[in-house]
Design an enzyme around this catalytic site. Sequence first.
Site, short mmCIF file in Angstrom:
data_model
loop_
_atom_site.label_atom_id
_atom_site.label_comp_id
_atom_site.label_asym_id
_atom_site.label_seq_id
_atom_site.Cartn_x
_atom_site.Cartn_y
_atom_site.Cartn_z
N SER A 185 42.78 35.04 38.15
CA SER A 185 42.44 36.44 37.86
C SER A 185 42.45 36.78 36.37
O SER A 185 41.72 37.68 35.95
CB SER A 185 43.39 37.36 38.61
OG SER A 185 44.72 37.07 38.28
N HIS A 244 38.92 36.53 43.64
CA HIS A 244 37.88 36.70 42.62
C HIS A 244 36.70 35.74 42.81
O HIS A 244 35.77 35.75 42.01
CB HIS A 244 38.48 36.51 41.22
CG HIS A 244 39.50 37.54 40.89
ND1 HIS A 244 39.19 38.75 40.31
CD2 HIS A 244 40.84 37.56 41.09
CE1 HIS A 244 40.28 39.46 40.17
NE2 HIS A 244 41.30 38.76 40.63
N LYS A 261 37.56 43.87 45.44
CA LYS A 261 36.95 43.44 44.17
C LYS A 261 35.43 43.38 44.38
O LYS A 261 34.80 44.43 44.41
CB LYS A 261 37.59 42.15 43.71
CG LYS A 261 39.12 42.34 43.56
CD LYS A 261 39.83 41.26 42.91
CE LYS A 261 41.35 41.40 43.05
NZ LYS A 261 41.92 42.62 42.47
C1 PLP Z 1 44.18 36.67 42.74
C2 PLP Z 1 44.54 38.00 43.34
N1 PLP Z 1 45.09 38.03 44.56
C3 PLP Z 1 45.42 39.19 45.15
C4 PLP Z 1 45.23 40.39 44.52
C5 PLP Z 1 45.64 41.66 45.20
O1 PLP Z 1 44.55 42.26 45.80
P1 PLP Z 1 44.52 43.82 46.09
O2 PLP Z 1 44.22 44.50 44.80
O3 PLP Z 1 43.43 43.96 47.10
O4 PLP Z 1 45.84 44.21 46.62
C6 PLP Z 1 44.64 40.42 43.26
C7 PLP Z 1 44.38 41.71 42.60
O5 PLP Z 1 44.77 42.02 41.53
C8 PLP Z 1 44.30 39.19 42.64
O6 PLP Z 1 43.77 39.17 41.43
#
Ligand code: PLP
Length: 370
Positions: free
Chosen positions: A167, A195, A226
Site C-alpha cells: 500500500s 490494491h 479502493k
Molecule cells: C493493504 C491493505 N489492506 C487492508 C486495508 C484496509 O481496508 P479498508 O480501508 O477497506 O478497511 C487497506 C487500507 O488502507 C490496505 O491498504
Amino acid sequence: MFREKLRKEIEIIKSNGLYRFFREKNDGVLDFSSNDYLCLSKHPKVVEAVKEGLKYGVGSTGSRLTSGNINHQRLEGKIAEFKEVERSLVYSSGYATNVGVISALCKKGDLILSDKLNHASIIDGCRLSKADVLIYNHCDVEHLVNLIEENWKKYNNLFIITDGVFSMDGDVAPLRDLKKIADEFNAILIVDDAHGTGVLGNGRGTLKHLNLKPSDNIIQIGTLSKAIGGLGGFVCGIEEVVEYLINTSRSFIYSTSLPPCIVEGCIKAFEIIEKTDIVKKLQKNIKTANRIFKENGFIEEDNITPIYPFIFKEKTVLIAEHLIKNNIFCVGIRYPTVPRGSERIRVSINVGHKKEDFEVLCERIRDVYQ
Ligand SMILES: Cc1ncc(COP(=O)(O)O)c(C=O)c1O
C-alpha cells in the site's frame, strides 16, 4: 487527571513530529491521495445502483447471521465469479476482513510468516491470533525460506501472509515464489490484494497478473473501498474456508453487515470492470505518469500500479504543505506508517487524471524541491 495524562501524551506525539490531524478535501482540488483508482465512487451507474439499493433502507439492521443478510450473497457470488474461486464472504471493511480472517484461521501451535511491510490490519490480525509470528524482510524470499526451515517442524500449520500490492510502495509481492514455497512446506498463502483488485490482471488482481491460478492453499482478501469505489472487504477461496469463517470469524459474526445500497453499488462496480475497458485506461494513465515522473527524476523504474512513493525524507512535510496550498491534495506519509528515513509523498493516480495533472504535480514539487 486522565485528561492531563492524555494531554501530556499528545504533547509528546507533537514534539516527536508525529501528530495526526484531519484535513478537509475541498471540491476542485487536484486529488493525488485517494484510492479510488477507477473513479468508480462517483461513476453515474454506480451512484444510480446505490440509489436503487436504498429501497432496502439505509442500514442493514443487523449481522449477516441475524437480520442483515439482504443482497449480500449476490455480491459474494459476483466476487467469487470475478476472482474465479469457489466462494467469497463479505465483511464490513478490509480492516475487519484481515483481523477476522487471520485471527480465526491462525491458532495456537501455528506459525505465521508475515512480510515486514504488510498493512496494519494484517499486523493486528496476527496480534489477535494465538499463533506465533515471524516477520520476513520485505519480499525477501530467501529470508522467508530460512525462517521456515529453522522453524517449521515445531508447528501444526504454517501461514505465509503478504499484501499483493504494497500500500505504501506500490510494489508487487513475489507471489509465484511464495506459492512454490507454500506448496513445498504445506503452508497456506494469504494474499491481501486490497490494491491489486481492479488494477492488475485486467482488474482480477495480482494472482491473475502473475498467471497464478487459485488453488486450495491460497486465500485472497480484498477491499471494496479502493478500486471498487465503495466500502467493505472480502475474503475468497475454497468453500470450506468461507464456511469456517462464517462460524468462527468474530468481526464477521459480531458486526452489522454492509448497508445494502453499498452492496448494490459494489455489484455494479464489478460489472463495469468486467464489461468496459476502464482498467486498460488506468494502465494507460500509469504509463503516461511513468514517463512524466521519470523525466522529472521522481522515479527510476516504471510502475505497474497507481501508487508512487516519492521519497523526500525530512522534506516530505514541507512539500506536502506546499502542494496543499496550491490546491493539490497529496498527503505526506511519515513514521510510523512507513519506516524512518523513507518518509514520502504517496502519489496515487487514477483513471480520471490527465497528462497535464501529472505535469502540474511535478512543477509544484519542483517549486520547493530541486
Ligand atoms: C493493504 C491493505 N489492506 C487492508 C486495508 C484496509 O481496508 P479498508 O480501508 O477497506 O478497511 C487497506 C487500507 O488502507 C490496505 O491498504
